[in-house]
Scaffold this motif. Sequence first.
Motif, mmCIF file in Angstrom:
data_model
loop_
_atom_site.group_PDB
_atom_site.id
_atom_site.type_symbol
_atom_site.label_atom_id
_atom_site.label_comp_id
_atom_site.label_asym_id
_atom_site.label_seq_id
_atom_site.Cartn_x
_atom_site.Cartn_y
_atom_site.Cartn_z
ATOM 1 N N UNK A 160 0.833 -1.206 0.000
ATOM 2 C CA UNK A 160 0.000 0.000 0.000
ATOM 3 C C UNK A 160 0.868 1.256 0.000
ATOM 4 N N UNK A 161 0.470 2.232 -0.786
ATOM 5 C CA UNK A 161 1.240 3.475 -0.859
ATOM 6 C C UNK A 161 1.389 4.110 0.515
ATOM 7 N N UNK A 162 0.334 4.014 1.330
ATOM 8 C CA UNK A 162 0.401 4.622 2.663
ATOM 9 C C UNK A 162 1.464 3.954 3.521
ATOM 10 N N UNK A 163 1.607 2.627 3.392
ATOM 11 C CA UNK A 163 2.623 1.924 4.176
ATOM 12 C C UNK A 163 4.019 2.315 3.734
ATOM 13 N N UNK A 164 4.219 2.417 2.422
ATOM 14 C CA UNK A 164 5.538 2.806 1.921
ATOM 15 C C UNK A 164 5.849 4.244 2.312
ATOM 16 N N UNK A 165 4.891 5.144 2.116
ATOM 17 C CA UNK A 165 5.108 6.536 2.504
ATOM 18 C C UNK A 165 5.342 6.663 4.003
ATOM 19 N N UNK A 166 4.791 5.713 4.774
ATOM 20 C CA UNK A 166 5.002 5.730 6.217
ATOM 21 C C UNK A 166 6.441 5.489 6.626
ATOM 22 N N UNK A 167 7.284 5.064 5.691
ATOM 23 C CA UNK A 167 8.699 4.896 5.986
ATOM 24 C C UNK A 167 9.451 6.223 6.002
ATOM 25 N N UNK A 168 8.846 7.270 5.484
ATOM 26 C CA UNK A 168 9.527 8.568 5.401
ATOM 27 C C UNK A 168 9.731 9.166 6.792
ATOM 28 N N UNK A 169 10.869 9.813 6.955
ATOM 29 C CA UNK A 169 11.224 10.498 8.188
ATOM 30 C C UNK A 169 12.035 11.745 7.836
ATOM 31 N N UNK A 170 12.013 12.769 8.658
ATOM 32 C CA UNK A 170 12.937 13.875 8.443
ATOM 33 C C UNK A 170 14.373 13.383 8.490
ATOM 34 N N UNK A 171 15.169 13.797 7.536
ATOM 35 C CA UNK A 171 16.566 13.382 7.486
ATOM 36 C C UNK A 171 16.798 12.031 6.852
ATOM 37 N N UNK A 172 15.746 11.378 6.347
ATOM 38 C CA UNK A 172 15.872 10.067 5.715
ATOM 39 C C UNK A 172 15.551 10.178 4.228
ATOM 40 N N UNK A 173 16.331 9.487 3.393
ATOM 41 C CA UNK A 173 16.018 9.346 1.983
ATOM 42 C C UNK A 173 15.280 8.022 1.786
ATOM 43 N N UNK A 174 14.100 8.093 1.218
ATOM 44 C CA UNK A 174 13.277 6.915 0.965
ATOM 45 C C UNK A 174 13.268 6.646 -0.530
#
Length: 355
Positions: A160-174
């Motif tokens: 799910x796009x929401x699950x993948x986008x949920x990996x994003x964090x400030x300072x992280x490259x996804x």
Amino acid sequence: MRTEPADGGHDLRHHGDAEVRDDGSALVDLAVNVRADTPPGWLREHIAGSLSGLAAYPDGRAARAAVAARHGLPVERVLLTAGAAEAFVLLARALKVRRPVVVHPQFTEPEAALRDAGHTVDRVLLREADGFRLDPAAVPEDADLVVIGNPTNPTSVLHPAAAVAGLARPGRTLVVDEAFMDAVPGEREALAGRTDVPGLVVLRSLTKTWGLAGLRVGYVLAAPETVADLERAQPLWPVSTPALAAAEACVGAAALAEAAGAARLVAADRAHLVAGLREFAGHGLRVVEPAEGPFVLVRLPHAAAVRRRLRVLGYAVRRGDTFPGLGEEWLRLAVRDRGTVDGFLGALGQVLGAA
């Protein structure tokens, strides 16, 4: 799921094309995830028409603008590359990261590129028991680079796009490898074109749907500063004039409509393949479902021996043991037309019946 360091125990540089080189060149190819009978005639003619301009250095501005328009982005968010594989190398060399993490099983070139660039890579291994589905909480919080495929090669899982986008964090490259997303009807769960996910880098390839593996063309969608960093790491004129012509053509309205039709056909052919494979459940064969890419992953006893016997009968399939998180009992099968699939299923029946 579990996290582990990359120990180099898998052949990360083995790919499906190895199954159909040399003595495998005459085999029916279910090993390479490139759409059969491509590139189409109109695209071959378009690429051939670009050859009259080979005396000039490549000018990627028109193709870059076309890709940007296709995704509703400014051109500053687009970088054209010599296939998605080049993008992995650029990311590994250009980005300053401390703890890169690759979510496996998946395409192995991202990890190989990171290791070649001197990085120590950690792995998050998705489990068969969970259907190889992503739990964002399994990714370490201090990971400043995370790589995941969607739909994932070789599992054919569409996260799910929401699950993948949920990996994003400030300072992280996804980094999300969407090389097979255009084979998903409606490209549902795609993140390409999103600008609201911090640190998002989406990779696309024109190789799979259009049969352009020999031409090498893909692109990166990312924040302008990331694109600029990657562009500085590229050699001059990295994408050839014929590849640029192909890129511009393949993101046009007519081509997108053709690709959408091809995605629907792949879905129907995949359903036919999966239904046939289920008939071998009594032999211990299991299909990872639901499959959403132009390939399926299967587990069966003595898969290595089955693969060798299939070659004798004229069929090449992709071994699975080179993917971290899988072992020798796994095979990946590319989706082909029904006639080819029926022939393959007949050969598989012969092999399993003789086991």
